[in-house]
Every structure is written in C-alpha cells, then in structure tokens.
Write a protein that holds these residues in place. Structure first.
Motif, PDB file in Angstrom:
ATOM      1  N   LEU A   7     -11.755  27.724  34.856  1.00  0.00           N
ATOM      2  CA  LEU A   7     -12.218  28.110  33.528  1.00  0.00           C
ATOM      3  C   LEU A   7     -11.807  29.539  33.202  1.00  0.00           C
ATOM      4  O   LEU A   7     -11.459  29.853  32.054  1.00  0.00           O
ATOM      5  N   ASP A   8     -11.820  30.404  34.199  1.00  0.00           N
ATOM      6  CA  ASP A   8     -11.437  31.800  33.980  1.00  0.00           C
ATOM      7  C   ASP A   8     -10.005  31.905  33.442  1.00  0.00           C
ATOM      8  O   ASP A   8      -9.703  32.789  32.630  1.00  0.00           O
ATOM      9  N   VAL A   9      -9.120  31.003  33.896  1.00  0.00           N
ATOM     10  CA  VAL A   9      -7.745  31.016  33.396  1.00  0.00           C
ATOM     11  C   VAL A   9      -7.716  30.628  31.920  1.00  0.00           C
ATOM     12  O   VAL A   9      -7.012  31.227  31.112  1.00  0.00           O
ATOM     13  N   TYR A  10      -8.511  29.624  31.558  1.00  0.00           N
ATOM     14  CA  TYR A  10      -8.603  29.216  30.148  1.00  0.00           C
ATOM     15  C   TYR A  10      -9.140  30.374  29.308  1.00  0.00           C
ATOM     16  O   TYR A  10      -8.622  30.657  28.213  1.00  0.00           O
ATOM     17  N   VAL A  11     -10.188  31.028  29.794  1.00  0.00           N
ATOM     18  CA  VAL A  11     -10.795  32.132  29.042  1.00  0.00           C
ATOM     19  C   VAL A  11      -9.786  33.258  28.855  1.00  0.00           C
ATOM     20  O   VAL A  11      -9.657  33.824  27.756  1.00  0.00           O
ATOM     21  N   LYS A  12      -9.053  33.583  29.902  1.00  0.00           N
ATOM     22  CA  LYS A  12      -8.030  34.623  29.799  1.00  0.00           C
ATOM     23  C   LYS A  12      -6.976  34.236  28.767  1.00  0.00           C
ATOM     24  O   LYS A  12      -6.521  35.069  27.976  1.00  0.00           O
ATOM     25  N   THR A  13      -6.599  32.960  28.756  1.00  0.00           N
ATOM     26  CA  THR A  13      -5.601  32.479  27.799  1.00  0.00           C
ATOM     27  C   THR A  13      -6.055  32.718  26.371  1.00  0.00           C
ATOM     28  O   THR A  13      -5.312  33.271  25.543  1.00  0.00           O
ATOM     29  N   PHE A  14      -7.290  32.312  26.051  1.00  0.00           N
ATOM     30  CA  PHE A  14      -7.763  32.409  24.673  1.00  0.00           C
ATOM     31  C   PHE A  14      -8.221  33.825  24.316  1.00  0.00           C
ATOM     32  O   PHE A  14      -8.301  34.160  23.130  1.00  0.00           O
ATOM     33  N   SER A  15      -8.494  34.629  25.306  1.00  0.00           N
ATOM     34  CA  SER A  15      -8.862  36.017  25.022  1.00  0.00           C
ATOM     35  C   SER A  15      -7.669  36.820  24.520  1.00  0.00           C
ATOM     36  O   SER A  15      -7.840  37.845  23.854  1.00  0.00           O
ATOM     37  N   LYS A  16      -6.464  36.363  24.811  1.00  0.00           N
ATOM     38  CA  LYS A  16      -5.254  37.082  24.401  1.00  0.00           C
ATOM     39  C   LYS A  16      -5.098  37.106  22.880  1.00  0.00           C
ATOM     40  O   LYS A  16      -4.895  38.151  22.270  1.00  0.00           O
ATOM     41  N   HIS A  17      -5.196  35.924  22.246  1.00  0.00           N
ATOM     42  CA  HIS A  17      -4.981  35.816  20.803  1.00  0.00           C
ATOM     43  C   HIS A  17      -6.148  35.190  20.049  1.00  0.00           C
ATOM     44  O   HIS A  17      -6.107  35.134  18.817  1.00  0.00           O
ATOM     45  N   GLY A  18      -7.158  34.686  20.761  1.00  0.00           N
ATOM     46  CA  GLY A  18      -8.209  33.935  20.092  1.00  0.00           C
ATOM     47  C   GLY A  18      -7.730  32.534  19.723  1.00  0.00           C
ATOM     48  O   GLY A  18      -6.668  32.072  20.159  1.00  0.00           O
ATOM     49  N   PHE A  19      -8.500  31.870  18.887  1.00  0.00           N
ATOM     50  CA  PHE A  19      -8.222  30.476  18.544  1.00  0.00           C
ATOM     51  C   PHE A  19      -7.364  30.317  17.291  1.00  0.00           C
ATOM     52  O   PHE A  19      -7.024  29.190  16.918  1.00  0.00           O
ATOM     53  N   ARG A  20      -7.023  31.408  16.618  1.00  0.00           N
ATOM     54  CA  ARG A  20      -6.332  31.286  15.329  1.00  0.00           C
ATOM     55  C   ARG A  20      -5.021  30.512  15.438  1.00  0.00           C
ATOM     56  O   ARG A  20      -4.779  29.566  14.684  1.00  0.00           O
ATOM     57  N   GLY A  21      -4.145  30.912  16.371  1.00  0.00           N
ATOM     58  CA  GLY A  21      -2.862  30.230  16.519  1.00  0.00           C
ATOM     59  C   GLY A  21      -3.021  28.742  16.826  1.00  0.00           C
ATOM     60  O   GLY A  21      -2.445  27.899  16.134  1.00  0.00           O
ATOM     61  N   PRO A  22      -3.795  28.389  17.853  1.00  0.00           N
ATOM     62  CA  PRO A  22      -4.005  26.970  18.141  1.00  0.00           C
ATOM     63  C   PRO A  22      -4.593  26.192  16.967  1.00  0.00           C
ATOM     64  O   PRO A  22      -4.212  25.040  16.731  1.00  0.00           O
ATOM     65  N   LEU A  23      -5.507  26.794  16.208  1.00  0.00           N
ATOM     66  CA  LEU A  23      -6.073  26.102  15.053  1.00  0.00           C
ATOM     67  C   LEU A  23      -5.031  25.910  13.957  1.00  0.00           C
ATOM     68  O   LEU A  23      -5.097  24.936  13.191  1.00  0.00           O
ATOM     69  N   ASN A  24      -4.062  26.814  13.889  1.00  0.00           N
ATOM     70  CA  ASN A  24      -3.012  26.665  12.879  1.00  0.00           C
ATOM     71  C   ASN A  24      -2.173  25.409  13.099  1.00  0.00           C
ATOM     72  O   ASN A  24      -1.550  24.909  12.158  1.00  0.00           O
ATOM     73  N   TRP A  25      -2.144  24.895  14.323  1.00  0.00           N
ATOM     74  CA  TRP A  25      -1.459  23.618  14.555  1.00  0.00           C
ATOM     75  C   TRP A  25      -2.071  22.533  13.665  1.00  0.00           C
ATOM     76  O   TRP A  25      -1.362  21.648  13.179  1.00  0.00           O
ATOM     77  N   TYR A  26      -3.400  22.597  13.482  1.00  0.00           N
ATOM     78  CA  TYR A  26      -4.111  21.581  12.710  1.00  0.00           C
ATOM     79  C   TYR A  26      -3.932  21.754  11.199  1.00  0.00           C
ATOM     80  O   TYR A  26      -4.315  20.875  10.426  1.00  0.00           O
ATOM     81  N   ARG A  27      -3.411  22.879  10.782  1.00  0.00           N
ATOM     82  CA  ARG A  27      -3.334  23.196   9.355  1.00  0.00           C
ATOM     83  C   ARG A  27      -1.976  22.852   8.749  1.00  0.00           C
ATOM     84  O   ARG A  27      -1.657  23.283   7.648  1.00  0.00           O
ATOM     85  N   ASN A  28      -1.208  22.038   9.468  1.00  0.00           N
ATOM     86  CA  ASN A  28       0.144  21.699   9.020  1.00  0.00           C
ATOM     87  C   ASN A  28       0.370  20.199   8.836  1.00  0.00           C
ATOM     88  O   ASN A  28       1.520  19.760   8.804  1.00  0.00           O
ATOM     89  N   PHE A  29      -0.681  19.421   8.696  1.00  0.00           N
ATOM     90  CA  PHE A  29      -0.490  17.978   8.584  1.00  0.00           C
ATOM     91  C   PHE A  29       0.402  17.614   7.395  1.00  0.00           C
ATOM     92  O   PHE A  29       1.310  16.777   7.514  1.00  0.00           O
TER      93      PHE A  29
END
Length: 313
Positions: free
Chosen positions: A213-235
């Motif tokens: 889980l710490d690896v996941y947290v480190k991953t999302f702490s870098k940029h937050g969720f904005r970029g990953p959520l933008n994947w959903y905003r392109n349907f």
C-alpha cells in the motif's frame, strides 16, 4: 522478486517511467495497470514472467507516479495513451510484443491490438471486456441510465470535484478502494460523493500488505488523482477519435480474465456477452471468489493461466 531496472524515457511529449525485468533477449511483454493502481500492481506477475524468459516492461501510465502528468484533460484521451506505449515500444525496438492490461490498462491494450496488428502478437486483458466501438459515446448512455442515481464515472466528470475528495487523505482513499470494491456500486442519490457514507477502513486484505500500500500511496502522492481521473473525462473525445477503428475485430490470440465478484462484470454484462463476436480468437476464464484486483487477489491462478496461454499460442 527479480531484479528490476528503472528507466525514464522521453515519448509522445512526456517522460514515461518504465520498470524492466527479465533476460535482455527475452520476448517483450508489457503490463499496463489501471485505476487506481500503479506499476506495483504487477508485483506477482513480474518475477513469474521473467523466470519464464520474458523481458517484462511495466510502465507507470501517464498521470501516475514518476511519469509526467500534463494538466489538460485532452492530454489523456485514449489514442494519446496508446501513443505513449507505441512510442515506448519504438524506443526499445520492440517487435513483436505480448500486451497485457488490467482495468483502464486493458482498454489501452485492446486498442493497441487494433492499432498495432502486426506488432502486438498476443493479448491478455483483465476485468474490462471489449465489444468494439459503440454507436454513440458511452458517457451519453450513462447519463441517461443514471439520471437519478449515483454513478462513479459520472461523478468523476466534473474537473476538480472528485480529486478534492480523493486527494484529501490518499492513504484512506486507497485503503477503501482495496478493501471495499462495492464503493463503486453504492446505491445513493445522483448528487452524492464517492466516499459519502463509507465506513472507515480497517485491516488490509491479505493480498495487500502495508508495504505494498505504501507504494500506491507514494505513487498518488506525486501528482494526486487529477491525471488518473482525466482518463475518465475523455469518453466523448475517445469516441470521436476512434472512428477509424469502427467495426474492426481484435484478431490476435486473446486471453480474458475476470473475477466472479468484479463490479465491472455488472456494468459490462452486455459487453461480455458480445465480446466473442469482436474477438474471435478468444479464451475466457472467470475466477471464482475473486473481485476486481484480480492479478493480486489470485496471483498464482492468474500467473498459471497467463503462462499456459503463452505456452500454447
């Protein structure tokens, strides 16, 4: 785990972080993660595939971890995401490759198979099925179906809203996602938030240790969720830009895996039924007592199915 190298390469206008393992002369196999995951989601598959002689490439997808996270929503449309991997394959001189994807990574993998029929020789996808380009943007259909009730994909559409909620406590958010996949299937009003009414997280599931889980947290702490959520905003943009792929079949030998308790199976029931018409060379396996995080929840079973498929094809 096998010795893992880490490279940052310049592709498609971004820096892409790629983790690499296995013998240098082995056939390339790409493992594409989904949401809300990271390269470490493939921690059980990397050593198994490397031991079988494959050269394993595991990117941090655009918007995640050490990879770039551009600001614009349009920077995350599907063909752009595919181009990241296509140019990365060019960078490493890959031909042919095996393409593997889970969740959103499966969506990218399906489309890479269409875009690169000569280079992608075999395909393994997990959780998200494929039945070709829809007759209209899926987001339009979802807005009709969920006009009066909550749907997490619709909730993700408004820029700034979901990321404020998810970024507020990244570890709590990820704990909830890992422990309770029904978070995405909640029955509540359309104007609710994703984590509204969700109880506090407890013990992590056996397949996800705190160190993982710490690896996941480190991953999302870098940029937050904005970029990953933008994947959903392109349907809608995805639908427009993939007109050239309408009616095409995925002809590569393909293995599709899904858990019998995966919430995606509920959303995509119709697509699952139609998939053999669009993917004629298809093998499907439903894993019993398994949810969405399939490659972690039943790692040994997934590894065995992957290796058996690759040995046969």
């Amino acid at each position: 785990m096998s010795v893992i190298q880490h490279e940052r390469i310049q592709v498609n206008g971004i820096e892409l972080s790629v983790h690499i393992a296995g013998p240098e002369q082995g056939q390339p196999i790409w493992l594409l993660h989904g949401f809300p995951e990271c390269w470490h989601s493939w921690r059980e598959q990397i050593p198994a595939l490397a031991a079988a002689g494959y050269r394993v490439f595991v990117p941090e997808m655009r918007g995640y971890g050490e990879s770039s996270a551009p600001a614009g929503i349009a920077d995350y449309d599907l063909l752009t995401l595919c181009a990241d991997i296509q140019q990365a394959m060019n960078h490493f001189g890959h031909q042919p490759v095996v393409m593997v994807g889970h969740d959103w990574g499966a969506v990218v993998a399906w489309h890479l198979a269409l875009l690169e029929p000569a280079r992608v020789s075999r395909l393994i996808t997990m959780s998200v099925p494929f039945a070709g380009r829809a007759r209209r943007p899926v987001i339009e259909i979802m807005r009709e179906l969920y006009a009066d009730r909550f749907n997490y994909i619709l909730y993700f559409q408004e820029p700034g809203v979901a990321e404020r909620e998810l970024d507020a406590d990244i570890e709590r958010t990820l704990r909830l996602f890992m422990q309770d996949q029904d978070v995405f299937l909640q029955k509540k009003p359309a104007n609710a938030t994703l984590l509204e009414g969700v109880s506090a997280p407890g013990t992590l599931p056996p397949w996800c240790a705190q160190a993982d889980l710490d690896v996941y947290v480190k991953t999302f702490s870098k940029h937050g969720f904005r970029g990953p959520l933008n994947w959903y905003r392109n349907f809608e943009r995805n639908w427009q830009r993939t007109e050239c792929l309408a009616g095409q079949q995925v002809l590569q030998p393909t293995l599709f895996l899904i858990g019998d308790s995966d919430p995606v199976g509920v959303f995509e029931a119709h697509t699952l039924k139609r998939m053999p018409d669009t993917v004629p060379n298809l093998q499907q396996q439903v894993l019993a007592n398994c949810g969405h995080w399939i490659q972690n929840e039943q790692a040994q079973r997934v590894n065995a199915l992957m290796l058996a498929f690759l040995a046969r094809t």
